[in-house]
Design a protein around this motif. Sequence first.
Motif, mmCIF file in Angstrom:
data_model
loop_
_atom_site.group_PDB
_atom_site.id
_atom_site.type_symbol
_atom_site.label_atom_id
_atom_site.label_comp_id
_atom_site.label_asym_id
_atom_site.label_seq_id
_atom_site.Cartn_x
_atom_site.Cartn_y
_atom_site.Cartn_z
ATOM 1 N N ARG A 244 0.900 -1.242 -0.093
ATOM 2 C CA ARG A 244 -0.141 -0.001 -0.135
ATOM 3 C C ARG A 244 1.032 1.356 0.106
ATOM 4 O O ARG A 244 1.734 1.349 0.880
ATOM 5 N N ILE A 245 0.579 2.072 -0.927
ATOM 6 C CA ILE A 245 1.466 3.389 -1.270
ATOM 7 C C ILE A 245 0.563 4.745 -1.000
ATOM 8 O O ILE A 245 -0.327 4.713 -1.668
ATOM 9 N N GLN A 246 1.048 5.356 -0.449
ATOM 10 C CA GLN A 246 0.192 6.747 -0.129
ATOM 11 C C GLN A 246 1.158 7.904 -0.690
ATOM 12 O O GLN A 246 2.260 7.945 -0.060
ATOM 13 N N VAL A 247 1.054 8.593 -1.677
ATOM 14 C CA VAL A 247 1.862 9.706 -2.162
ATOM 15 C C VAL A 247 1.085 11.307 -1.965
ATOM 16 O O VAL A 247 -0.004 11.334 -2.337
ATOM 17 N N ASN A 248 1.878 11.877 -1.199
ATOM 18 C CA ASN A 248 1.219 13.139 -0.915
ATOM 19 C C ASN A 248 2.150 14.309 -1.641
ATOM 20 O O ASN A 248 3.223 14.330 -1.357
ATOM 21 N N ASN A 336 12.776 7.506 -2.274
ATOM 22 C CA ASN A 336 13.798 8.106 -3.062
ATOM 23 C C ASN A 336 13.260 8.592 -4.188
ATOM 24 O O ASN A 336 13.531 9.697 -4.869
ATOM 25 N N ASN A 337 12.206 7.821 -4.902
ATOM 26 C CA ASN A 337 11.308 8.402 -5.854
ATOM 27 C C ASN A 337 10.518 9.481 -5.597
ATOM 28 O O ASN A 337 10.418 10.449 -6.237
ATOM 29 N N ALA A 338 9.783 9.384 -4.503
ATOM 30 C CA ALA A 338 9.349 10.629 -3.818
ATOM 31 C C ALA A 338 10.257 11.915 -3.787
ATOM 32 O O ALA A 338 9.904 12.945 -3.897
ATOM 33 N N LEU A 339 11.431 11.739 -3.028
ATOM 34 C CA LEU A 339 12.307 12.786 -2.853
ATOM 35 C C LEU A 339 12.657 13.142 -4.319
ATOM 36 O O LEU A 339 12.821 14.801 -4.164
ATOM 37 N N ALA A 340 12.926 12.811 -5.108
ATOM 38 C CA ALA A 340 13.291 13.302 -6.461
ATOM 39 C C ALA A 340 12.089 14.220 -6.765
ATOM 40 O O ALA A 340 12.329 15.176 -7.844
ATOM 41 N N ASN A 341 10.756 14.006 -6.594
ATOM 42 C CA ASN A 341 9.719 14.580 -6.968
ATOM 43 C C ASN A 341 9.246 15.595 -6.209
ATOM 44 O O ASN A 341 8.084 16.159 -6.469
ATOM 45 N N ASP A 342 9.776 15.771 -5.115
ATOM 46 C CA ASP A 342 9.421 16.650 -3.927
ATOM 47 C C ASP A 342 8.110 16.476 -3.350
ATOM 48 O O ASP A 342 7.294 17.260 -3.305
ATOM 49 N N VAL A 343 7.692 14.946 -3.282
ATOM 50 C CA VAL A 343 6.365 14.903 -2.703
ATOM 51 C C VAL A 343 6.911 13.798 -1.556
ATOM 52 O O VAL A 343 8.015 13.390 -1.477
ATOM 53 N N GLN A 344 5.665 13.429 -0.607
ATOM 54 C CA GLN A 344 6.055 12.355 0.366
ATOM 55 C C GLN A 344 5.442 11.066 0.145
ATOM 56 O O GLN A 344 4.492 11.037 -0.666
ATOM 57 N N ALA A 345 6.309 9.890 0.342
ATOM 58 C CA ALA A 345 5.414 8.771 0.400
ATOM 59 C C ALA A 345 5.534 7.891 1.458
ATOM 60 O O ALA A 345 6.562 7.688 2.206
ATOM 61 N N LYS A 346 4.487 7.225 1.799
ATOM 62 C CA LYS A 346 4.127 6.533 2.853
ATOM 63 C C LYS A 346 3.871 4.992 2.245
ATOM 64 O O LYS A 346 3.148 4.899 1.629
ATOM 65 N N VAL A 347 4.663 4.094 2.523
ATOM 66 C CA VAL A 347 5.012 2.771 2.097
ATOM 67 C C VAL A 347 4.534 1.669 3.142
ATOM 68 O O VAL A 347 5.031 1.685 4.084
ATOM 69 N N GLU A 348 3.409 0.961 2.920
ATOM 70 C CA GLU A 348 3.340 -0.119 3.921
ATOM 71 C C GLU A 348 3.505 -1.464 3.192
ATOM 72 O O GLU A 348 2.803 -1.706 2.103
ATOM 73 N N ILE A 349 3.916 -2.510 3.645
ATOM 74 C CA ILE A 349 4.074 -3.777 3.317
ATOM 75 C C ILE A 349 3.694 -4.793 4.413
ATOM 76 O O ILE A 349 3.915 -4.753 5.408
#
Length: 465
Positions: A244-248, A336-349
Amino acid sequence: MFYSSIIIYHKAVYDMKAFPFSCFAASLLLCSPLSFADWVNTAVEKNEAQTIQLRHHIHQHPELGNMEFETSKLVQQQLKSYGIEVKTGFAKTGVIGILKGAKSGPTMALRADMDALPIEEKTQLAFASKTKAMYQGKEVSVMHACGHDAHTAMLLGAAKVLAEHRDKLAGTVVFIFQPAEEGGADVDNFTQGAEIGSRKMIADGALKNPKPEVIFGLHVMAGMPSNNLFYKEGAILNSADHLRIQVNGTQVHGSMPWDGRDPIYAASQMINNLQSLISRRSNLTQGMGVISIGSIQGGTTGNVIPEQVNMVGTIRSNNEDIRQNLLKNIPIMLENNALANDVQAKVEIAAYAPVTSNNPTLTRLMQPTLKQVAGEDKLHVMNNNASASEDFSYYGQLMPSLFVFLGATPPSQKMDQAAPNHNPYFTVDDATLKTGVELHVRFIQDYPKYAAQIQSQWMQPNEKL
Protein backbone atom coordinates in the motif's frame (compact mmCIF):
# COMPACT_ATOMS: atom_id res chain seq x y z
CA MET A 1 -6.58 -18.92 -3.55
CA PHE A 2 -6.61 -18.63 -7.35
CA TYR A 3 -4.63 -21.01 -9.53
CA SER A 4 -2.66 -20.15 -12.63
CA SER A 5 0.18 -22.32 -13.81
CA ILE A 6 1.60 -24.31 -16.69
CA ILE A 7 1.50 -28.02 -15.97
CA ILE A 8 3.10 -30.99 -17.63
CA TYR A 9 2.47 -34.51 -16.56
CA HIS A 10 3.52 -38.04 -17.17
CA LYS A 11 1.21 -40.94 -17.89
CA ALA A 12 1.58 -44.66 -17.63
CA VAL A 13 -0.66 -47.69 -17.63
CA TYR A 14 -1.24 -49.59 -14.43
CA ASP A 15 -1.26 -53.26 -15.36
CA MET A 16 -3.55 -55.16 -13.03
CA LYS A 17 -2.39 -58.44 -14.63
CA ALA A 18 0.93 -57.97 -12.88
CA PHE A 19 -0.76 -58.98 -9.62
CA PRO A 20 -1.99 -62.51 -8.88
CA PHE A 21 -5.61 -63.15 -8.07
CA SER A 22 -4.68 -65.59 -5.32
CA CYS A 23 -1.78 -65.99 -2.94
CA PHE A 24 0.08 -69.02 -1.79
CA ALA A 25 1.06 -69.23 1.83
CA ALA A 26 4.69 -68.45 1.02
CA SER A 27 3.70 -65.15 -0.61
CA LEU A 28 1.27 -63.84 1.96
CA LEU A 29 3.62 -61.06 2.94
CA LEU A 30 3.68 -59.78 -0.62
CA CYS A 31 -0.07 -59.76 -0.91
CA SER A 32 -0.91 -58.38 2.52
CA PRO A 33 -0.50 -54.67 1.61
CA LEU A 34 -3.29 -54.99 -0.96
CA SER A 35 -5.67 -56.76 1.38
CA PHE A 36 -4.80 -54.41 4.24
CA ALA A 37 -5.65 -51.39 2.11
CA ASP A 38 -9.12 -52.66 1.19
CA TRP A 39 -10.70 -51.20 4.33
CA VAL A 40 -9.86 -47.67 3.19
CA ASN A 41 -11.75 -47.93 -0.10
CA THR A 42 -14.72 -49.56 1.57
CA ALA A 43 -14.88 -46.99 4.37
CA VAL A 44 -14.50 -44.02 2.03
CA GLU A 45 -17.28 -45.27 -0.26
CA LYS A 46 -19.51 -45.97 2.74
CA ASN A 47 -19.18 -42.36 3.91
CA GLU A 48 -19.20 -40.66 0.50
CA ALA A 49 -22.86 -39.64 0.61
CA GLN A 50 -22.45 -37.97 3.99
CA THR A 51 -19.32 -36.13 2.82
CA ILE A 52 -21.24 -34.75 -0.16
CA GLN A 53 -24.17 -33.79 2.06
CA LEU A 54 -21.86 -31.91 4.42
CA ARG A 55 -20.24 -30.11 1.52
CA HIS A 56 -23.63 -28.99 0.13
CA HIS A 57 -24.72 -27.69 3.53
CA ILE A 58 -21.50 -25.73 4.08
CA HIS A 59 -21.66 -24.38 0.52
CA GLN A 60 -25.22 -23.16 1.02
CA HIS A 61 -24.26 -21.42 4.27
CA PRO A 62 -20.88 -19.75 3.62
CA GLU A 63 -19.15 -17.50 6.14
CA LEU A 64 -16.35 -14.99 5.63
CA GLY A 65 -12.95 -15.15 7.32
CA ASN A 66 -13.03 -14.89 11.12
CA MET A 67 -16.83 -15.13 10.96
CA GLU A 68 -17.15 -18.92 10.52
CA PHE A 69 -19.19 -19.36 13.70
CA GLU A 70 -21.83 -21.78 12.37
CA THR A 71 -19.29 -23.72 10.29
CA SER A 72 -17.13 -24.04 13.40
CA LYS A 73 -20.10 -25.35 15.40
CA LEU A 74 -20.87 -27.89 12.69
CA VAL A 75 -17.26 -29.09 12.64
CA GLN A 76 -17.22 -29.44 16.42
CA GLN A 77 -20.51 -31.37 16.44
CA GLN A 78 -19.34 -33.75 13.75
CA LEU A 79 -15.96 -34.45 15.37
CA LYS A 80 -17.57 -35.12 18.75
CA SER A 81 -20.05 -37.49 17.14
CA TYR A 82 -17.09 -39.46 15.75
CA GLY A 83 -15.61 -39.75 19.25
CA ILE A 84 -12.77 -37.31 18.49
CA GLU A 85 -11.46 -34.93 21.15
CA VAL A 86 -12.25 -31.31 20.28
CA LYS A 87 -10.35 -28.15 21.25
CA THR A 88 -11.40 -24.57 20.51
CA GLY A 89 -10.25 -21.06 21.38
CA PHE A 90 -7.85 -20.73 18.47
CA ALA A 91 -8.00 -17.88 15.94
CA LYS A 92 -11.56 -16.98 16.96
CA THR A 93 -13.35 -19.80 15.12
CA GLY A 94 -10.62 -22.39 14.63
CA VAL A 95 -11.16 -26.01 15.68
CA ILE A 96 -8.66 -28.73 16.54
CA GLY A 97 -9.61 -32.40 16.61
CA ILE A 98 -7.37 -35.01 18.22
CA LEU A 99 -7.59 -38.74 17.47
CA LYS A 100 -5.27 -41.22 19.16
CA GLY A 101 -4.73 -44.50 17.37
CA ALA A 102 -4.56 -47.90 18.99
CA LYS A 103 -0.86 -48.23 18.13
CA SER A 104 2.07 -46.02 19.04
CA GLY A 105 3.42 -43.76 16.35
CA PRO A 106 4.04 -40.16 15.24
CA THR A 107 1.76 -37.16 15.62
CA MET A 108 0.49 -36.09 12.19
CA ALA A 109 -1.63 -33.11 11.11
CA LEU A 110 -4.24 -32.69 8.39
CA ARG A 111 -5.52 -29.19 7.56
CA ALA A 112 -8.65 -27.69 5.99
CA ASP A 113 -9.70 -24.03 5.64
CA MET A 114 -13.32 -23.01 6.33
CA ASP A 115 -13.82 -19.45 5.03
CA ALA A 116 -15.69 -18.19 1.97
CA LEU A 117 -15.26 -15.12 -0.26
CA PRO A 118 -17.16 -11.84 -0.78
CA ILE A 119 -18.48 -12.97 -4.18
CA GLU A 120 -22.06 -13.29 -5.45
CA GLU A 121 -22.72 -16.86 -6.60
CA LYS A 122 -24.08 -17.33 -10.14
CA THR A 123 -23.83 -21.11 -10.54
CA GLN A 124 -27.59 -21.82 -10.28
CA LEU A 125 -26.80 -24.92 -8.23
CA ALA A 126 -29.67 -26.29 -6.15
CA PHE A 127 -27.56 -25.57 -3.06
CA ALA A 128 -26.18 -22.23 -4.26
CA SER A 129 -25.51 -19.55 -1.67
CA LYS A 130 -27.86 -16.63 -1.16
CA THR A 131 -25.99 -15.44 1.92
CA LYS A 132 -25.04 -11.83 2.57
CA ALA A 133 -22.67 -10.56 5.27
CA MET A 134 -20.64 -7.54 6.33
CA TYR A 135 -17.18 -7.28 4.78
CA GLN A 136 -14.88 -4.37 5.63
CA GLY A 137 -17.90 -2.32 6.70
CA LYS A 138 -20.07 -3.10 3.63
CA GLU A 139 -22.80 -5.67 3.00
CA VAL A 140 -21.72 -8.16 0.35
CA SER A 141 -22.83 -11.47 -1.10
CA VAL A 142 -20.86 -14.49 0.11
CA MET A 143 -19.86 -17.63 -1.77
CA HIS A 144 -17.57 -20.61 -1.41
CA ALA A 145 -15.74 -19.70 -4.62
CA CYS A 146 -12.47 -21.41 -3.75
CA GLY A 147 -13.58 -24.83 -2.57
CA HIS A 148 -13.08 -24.45 1.16
CA ASP A 149 -16.50 -26.04 1.65
CA ALA A 150 -15.10 -29.14 -0.06
CA HIS A 151 -11.91 -28.99 2.02
CA THR A 152 -13.88 -28.91 5.28
CA ALA A 153 -16.22 -31.70 4.20
CA MET A 154 -13.38 -33.92 2.98
CA LEU A 155 -11.44 -33.54 6.22
CA LEU A 156 -14.56 -34.33 8.23
CA GLY A 157 -15.05 -37.39 6.03
CA ALA A 158 -11.47 -38.49 6.66
CA ALA A 159 -11.87 -37.88 10.40
CA LYS A 160 -14.92 -40.14 10.46
CA VAL A 161 -13.16 -42.92 8.53
CA LEU A 162 -10.06 -42.76 10.72
CA ALA A 163 -12.11 -42.66 13.92
CA GLU A 164 -14.07 -45.73 12.84
CA HIS A 165 -10.79 -47.57 12.23
CA ARG A 166 -8.61 -46.24 15.01
CA ASP A 167 -7.61 -49.81 15.79
CA LYS A 168 -5.56 -49.72 12.58
CA LEU A 169 -4.07 -46.29 13.30
CA ALA A 170 -0.44 -45.92 14.41
CA GLY A 171 0.06 -42.57 16.13
CA THR A 172 -2.04 -39.47 16.73
CA VAL A 173 -3.88 -37.32 14.19
CA VAL A 174 -4.41 -33.59 14.65
CA PHE A 175 -7.26 -32.28 12.49
CA ILE A 176 -6.85 -28.54 11.84
CA PHE A 177 -9.94 -26.59 10.78
CA GLN A 178 -8.63 -23.11 10.14
CA PRO A 179 -10.42 -19.80 9.58
CA ALA A 180 -9.53 -16.85 7.36
CA GLU A 181 -7.21 -18.34 4.76
CA GLU A 182 -8.53 -15.65 2.41
CA GLY A 183 -8.09 -12.91 5.01
CA GLY A 184 -10.36 -11.59 7.73
CA ALA A 185 -13.68 -9.91 6.99
CA ASP A 186 -13.36 -7.82 10.13
CA VAL A 187 -9.67 -6.78 10.07
CA ASP A 188 -7.26 -4.66 8.05
CA ASN A 189 -4.68 -7.01 6.55
CA PHE A 190 -2.06 -4.24 6.71
CA THR A 191 -2.34 -3.72 10.45
CA GLN A 192 -3.73 -7.03 11.72
CA GLY A 193 -2.47 -9.60 9.24
CA ALA A 194 -0.78 -11.60 12.00
CA GLU A 195 -4.14 -11.96 13.74
CA ILE A 196 -5.77 -14.12 11.07
CA GLY A 197 -5.57 -17.58 9.53
CA SER A 198 -2.75 -20.02 10.11
CA ARG A 199 -0.54 -17.43 11.83
CA LYS A 200 -3.16 -16.87 14.49
CA MET A 201 -3.79 -20.60 14.89
CA ILE A 202 -0.07 -21.08 15.53
CA ALA A 203 0.21 -18.04 17.81
CA ASP A 204 -2.73 -19.27 19.88
CA GLY A 205 -1.00 -22.61 20.48
CA ALA A 206 -3.21 -24.80 18.31
CA LEU A 207 -0.24 -27.02 17.41
CA LYS A 208 1.44 -27.30 20.79
CA ASN A 209 -0.47 -30.03 22.61
CA PRO A 210 0.01 -32.37 20.91
CA LYS A 211 2.70 -31.04 18.60
CA PRO A 212 2.60 -32.54 15.09
CA GLU A 213 5.81 -33.53 13.36
CA VAL A 214 4.37 -33.45 9.83
CA ILE A 215 1.42 -31.80 8.06
CA PHE A 216 -0.54 -32.54 4.89
CA GLY A 217 -2.94 -30.35 2.92
CA LEU A 218 -4.75 -30.28 -0.39
CA HIS A 219 -6.68 -27.80 -2.54
CA VAL A 220 -9.42 -28.43 -5.09
CA MET A 221 -8.76 -26.70 -8.42
CA ALA A 222 -10.96 -25.86 -11.39
CA GLY A 223 -9.48 -26.58 -14.80
CA MET A 224 -8.04 -29.85 -13.54
CA PRO A 225 -10.02 -33.09 -14.09
CA SER A 226 -11.81 -34.58 -11.10
CA ASN A 227 -10.03 -37.30 -9.13
CA ASN A 228 -6.66 -36.28 -10.63
CA LEU A 229 -3.82 -35.27 -8.30
CA PHE A 230 -1.10 -32.72 -9.12
CA TYR A 231 2.09 -32.25 -7.11
CA LYS A 232 5.78 -31.32 -7.19
CA GLU A 233 8.78 -31.12 -4.90
CA GLY A 234 9.87 -27.76 -3.53
CA ALA A 235 7.98 -24.54 -4.24
CA ILE A 236 4.39 -25.25 -5.26
CA LEU A 237 2.78 -21.86 -4.49
CA ASN A 238 4.18 -18.34 -4.53
CA SER A 239 4.69 -16.05 -1.59
CA ALA A 240 2.30 -13.09 -1.28
CA ASP A 241 2.71 -9.72 0.39
CA HIS A 242 0.34 -6.76 0.35
CA LEU A 243 1.63 -3.36 -0.78
CA ARG A 244 0.00 0.00 0.00
CA ILE A 245 1.43 3.36 -1.09
CA GLN A 246 0.21 6.84 -0.23
CA VAL A 247 1.75 9.71 -2.20
CA ASN A 248 1.21 13.22 -0.82
CA GLY A 249 1.87 16.35 -2.90
CA THR A 250 0.46 19.87 -3.07
CA GLN A 251 -2.87 20.47 -4.80
CA VAL A 252 -2.88 23.03 -7.60
CA HIS A 253 -4.78 24.02 -10.74
CA GLY A 254 -3.94 21.75 -13.66
CA SER A 255 -2.79 24.72 -15.75
CA MET A 256 -0.07 25.67 -13.24
CA PRO A 257 1.67 22.45 -12.11
CA TRP A 258 4.82 24.38 -11.16
CA ASP A 259 2.97 25.98 -8.25
CA GLY A 260 2.18 22.58 -6.71
CA ARG A 261 3.73 19.15 -6.36
CA ASP A 262 2.13 16.47 -8.54
CA PRO A 263 1.50 13.12 -6.78
CA ILE A 264 -0.04 11.60 -9.93
CA TYR A 265 3.12 12.12 -11.97
CA ALA A 266 5.23 10.80 -9.08
CA ALA A 267 2.95 7.77 -8.71
CA SER A 268 3.30 6.95 -12.43
CA GLN A 269 7.08 6.96 -12.08
CA MET A 270 6.84 4.74 -9.02
CA ILE A 271 4.79 2.15 -10.91
CA ASN A 272 7.33 2.05 -13.73
CA ASN A 273 10.37 2.02 -11.46
CA LEU A 274 8.99 -0.81 -9.33
CA GLN A 275 9.34 -3.12 -12.33
CA SER A 276 13.10 -2.51 -12.43
CA LEU A 277 13.35 -4.28 -9.07
CA ILE A 278 12.33 -7.43 -10.94
CA SER A 279 14.21 -6.93 -14.21
CA ARG A 280 17.39 -5.32 -12.84
CA ARG A 281 17.63 -5.98 -9.10
CA SER A 282 16.46 -9.61 -8.71
CA ASN A 283 18.52 -12.69 -9.52
CA LEU A 284 16.06 -14.37 -11.85
CA THR A 285 18.20 -17.49 -12.08
CA GLN A 286 16.86 -18.27 -8.59
CA GLY A 287 13.20 -17.93 -9.49
CA MET A 288 10.63 -15.29 -10.38
CA GLY A 289 9.00 -12.23 -8.89
CA VAL A 290 5.97 -10.07 -9.65
CA ILE A 291 4.96 -6.62 -8.43
CA SER A 292 1.48 -5.58 -9.53
CA ILE A 293 -0.43 -2.42 -8.68
CA GLY A 294 -4.11 -3.33 -8.82
CA SER A 295 -5.67 -0.11 -7.60
CA ILE A 296 -4.73 3.56 -8.08
CA GLN A 297 -6.97 6.39 -6.93
CA GLY A 298 -6.39 10.13 -6.99
CA GLY A 299 -8.20 13.30 -7.94
CA THR A 300 -11.79 14.16 -8.78
CA THR A 301 -11.60 16.24 -11.95
CA GLY A 302 -9.35 16.68 -14.97
CA ASN A 303 -8.18 20.27 -14.33
CA VAL A 304 -7.02 19.87 -10.72
CA ILE A 305 -3.79 18.19 -9.64
CA PRO A 306 -4.82 16.48 -6.39
CA GLU A 307 -3.08 16.48 -3.05
CA GLN A 308 -2.99 12.71 -2.68
CA VAL A 309 -2.77 9.45 -4.64
CA ASN A 310 -3.37 6.02 -3.09
CA MET A 311 -2.18 2.75 -4.62
CA VAL A 312 -2.62 -0.87 -3.56
CA GLY A 313 -0.76 -3.83 -5.00
CA THR A 314 0.65 -7.29 -4.45
CA ILE A 315 4.17 -8.77 -4.35
CA ARG A 316 4.73 -12.39 -5.38
CA SER A 317 7.69 -14.74 -5.72
CA ASN A 318 8.56 -18.43 -5.73
CA ASN A 319 11.94 -17.86 -4.08
CA GLU A 320 12.48 -16.57 -0.57
CA ASP A 321 15.71 -14.73 -1.42
CA ILE A 322 13.98 -12.83 -4.23
CA ARG A 323 11.06 -12.10 -1.92
CA GLN A 324 13.29 -10.68 0.81
CA ASN A 325 15.17 -8.58 -1.74
CA LEU A 326 11.89 -7.04 -2.91
CA LEU A 327 10.60 -6.44 0.61
CA LYS A 328 13.84 -4.65 1.50
CA ASN A 329 14.19 -2.49 -1.61
CA ILE A 330 10.61 -1.48 -2.46
CA PRO A 331 10.36 1.11 0.37
CA ILE A 332 13.84 2.48 -0.43
CA MET A 333 13.03 2.94 -4.13
CA LEU A 334 9.63 4.54 -3.51
CA GLU A 335 10.86 6.93 -0.84
CA ASN A 336 13.73 8.09 -3.06
CA ASN A 337 11.38 8.41 -6.01
CA ALA A 338 9.19 10.64 -3.87
CA LEU A 339 12.21 12.69 -2.85
CA ALA A 340 13.15 13.25 -6.51
CA ASN A 341 9.65 14.62 -7.18
CA ASP A 342 9.45 16.70 -3.98
CA VAL A 343 6.48 14.72 -2.65
CA GLN A 344 6.13 12.38 0.32
CA ALA A 345 5.48 8.64 0.15
CA LYS A 346 4.12 6.41 2.89
CA VAL A 347 4.85 2.75 2.10
CA GLU A 348 3.23 -0.16 3.93
CA ILE A 349 4.01 -3.83 3.29
CA ALA A 350 2.05 -6.55 5.07
CA ALA A 351 3.03 -10.21 4.81
CA TYR A 352 0.33 -12.66 3.79
CA ALA A 353 2.30 -15.84 3.15
CA PRO A 354 5.81 -17.10 2.42
CA VAL A 355 6.48 -19.54 -0.42
CA THR A 356 4.54 -22.79 0.06
CA SER A 357 7.18 -25.46 -0.37
CA ASN A 358 6.88 -29.24 -0.29
CA ASN A 359 9.58 -31.02 1.68
CA PRO A 360 11.54 -32.95 -1.01
CA THR A 361 12.11 -36.09 1.06
CA LEU A 362 8.51 -36.23 2.24
CA THR A 363 7.23 -35.67 -1.29
CA ARG A 364 9.34 -38.45 -2.77
CA LEU A 365 8.45 -40.94 -0.04
CA MET A 366 4.72 -40.19 -0.26
CA GLN A 367 4.63 -40.43 -4.07
CA PRO A 368 3.50 -44.09 -3.94
CA THR A 369 0.62 -42.99 -1.72
CA LEU A 370 -0.45 -40.38 -4.28
CA LYS A 371 -0.17 -43.02 -7.01
CA GLN A 372 -2.23 -45.53 -5.04
CA VAL A 373 -5.04 -43.00 -4.54
CA ALA A 374 -5.20 -41.51 -8.04
CA GLY A 375 -3.75 -44.28 -10.17
CA GLU A 376 -0.74 -43.67 -12.36
CA ASP A 377 -2.76 -42.19 -15.24
CA LYS A 378 -4.32 -39.56 -12.96
CA LEU A 379 -1.18 -38.53 -11.08
CA HIS A 380 0.66 -35.56 -12.58
CA VAL A 381 3.95 -33.88 -11.77
CA MET A 382 3.74 -30.10 -12.15
CA ASN A 383 6.48 -28.39 -14.11
CA ASN A 384 5.97 -24.98 -12.51
CA ASN A 385 4.57 -23.85 -9.21
CA ALA A 386 1.18 -22.13 -9.11
CA SER A 387 1.25 -18.33 -9.10
CA ALA A 388 -1.25 -18.04 -6.25
CA SER A 389 -0.46 -18.24 -2.54
CA GLU A 390 -1.57 -20.07 0.61
CA ASP A 391 -1.07 -19.46 4.30
CA PHE A 392 -0.51 -23.22 4.65
CA SER A 393 3.10 -22.11 4.13
CA TYR A 394 3.38 -21.04 7.78
CA TYR A 395 2.79 -24.61 8.93
CA GLY A 396 5.55 -25.71 6.57
CA GLN A 397 7.99 -23.44 8.38
CA LEU A 398 7.48 -25.50 11.53
CA MET A 399 7.52 -29.05 10.18
CA PRO A 400 7.88 -31.07 6.97
CA SER A 401 4.82 -30.44 4.83
CA LEU A 402 3.19 -31.72 1.66
CA PHE A 403 0.51 -29.79 -0.25
CA VAL A 404 -1.18 -31.16 -3.38
CA PHE A 405 -3.89 -30.11 -5.83
CA LEU A 406 -7.04 -32.14 -6.46
CA GLY A 407 -8.88 -31.68 -9.75
CA ALA A 408 -12.46 -30.44 -9.36
CA THR A 409 -13.79 -30.25 -12.95
CA PRO A 410 -15.65 -33.23 -14.50
CA PRO A 411 -13.56 -34.86 -17.25
CA SER A 412 -16.49 -34.41 -19.64
CA GLN A 413 -15.97 -30.63 -19.56
CA LYS A 414 -13.28 -28.68 -21.39
CA MET A 415 -10.65 -27.81 -18.80
CA ASP A 416 -9.79 -24.44 -20.33
CA GLN A 417 -13.45 -23.39 -20.20
CA ALA A 418 -14.07 -24.22 -16.55
CA ALA A 419 -14.79 -21.22 -14.34
CA PRO A 420 -11.63 -20.71 -12.25
CA ASN A 421 -11.34 -20.46 -8.50
CA HIS A 422 -12.55 -17.09 -7.15
CA ASN A 423 -15.13 -16.83 -9.93
CA PRO A 424 -18.93 -16.47 -9.45
CA TYR A 425 -19.43 -19.60 -11.58
CA PHE A 426 -16.79 -21.74 -9.83
CA THR A 427 -18.00 -25.26 -9.01
CA VAL A 428 -16.58 -28.42 -7.46
CA ASP A 429 -17.51 -31.82 -8.86
CA ASP A 430 -18.90 -33.90 -5.99
CA ALA A 431 -17.34 -37.02 -7.53
CA THR A 432 -13.87 -35.77 -6.60
CA LEU A 433 -14.55 -35.57 -2.85
CA LYS A 434 -13.96 -39.28 -2.29
CA THR A 435 -10.43 -38.92 -3.69
CA GLY A 436 -9.70 -36.15 -1.20
CA VAL A 437 -11.03 -38.20 1.71
CA GLU A 438 -9.02 -41.24 0.68
CA LEU A 439 -5.85 -39.18 0.26
CA HIS A 440 -6.14 -37.77 3.79
CA VAL A 441 -6.66 -41.27 5.19
CA ARG A 442 -3.75 -42.81 3.30
CA PHE A 443 -1.42 -39.98 4.31
CA ILE A 444 -2.06 -41.00 7.91
CA GLN A 445 -1.88 -44.70 7.12
CA ASP A 446 1.42 -44.51 5.23
CA TYR A 447 3.45 -41.77 6.91
CA PRO A 448 4.48 -43.73 10.06
CA LYS A 449 6.71 -46.09 8.08
CA TYR A 450 8.68 -43.10 6.78
CA ALA A 451 8.61 -40.95 9.92
CA ALA A 452 12.10 -41.76 11.23
CA GLN A 453 13.72 -41.12 7.85
CA ILE A 454 12.00 -37.78 7.36
CA GLN A 455 12.56 -36.52 10.87
CA SER A 456 16.26 -37.40 10.75
CA GLN A 457 16.66 -34.97 7.84
CA TRP A 458 14.48 -32.19 9.22
CA MET A 459 16.25 -29.14 10.64
CA GLN A 460 14.19 -27.58 13.39
CA PRO A 461 13.38 -23.98 12.38
CA ASN A 462 12.87 -20.87 14.44
CA GLU A 463 9.28 -21.14 15.62
CA LYS A 464 8.80 -17.39 15.99
CA LEU A 465 6.50 -16.31 13.19
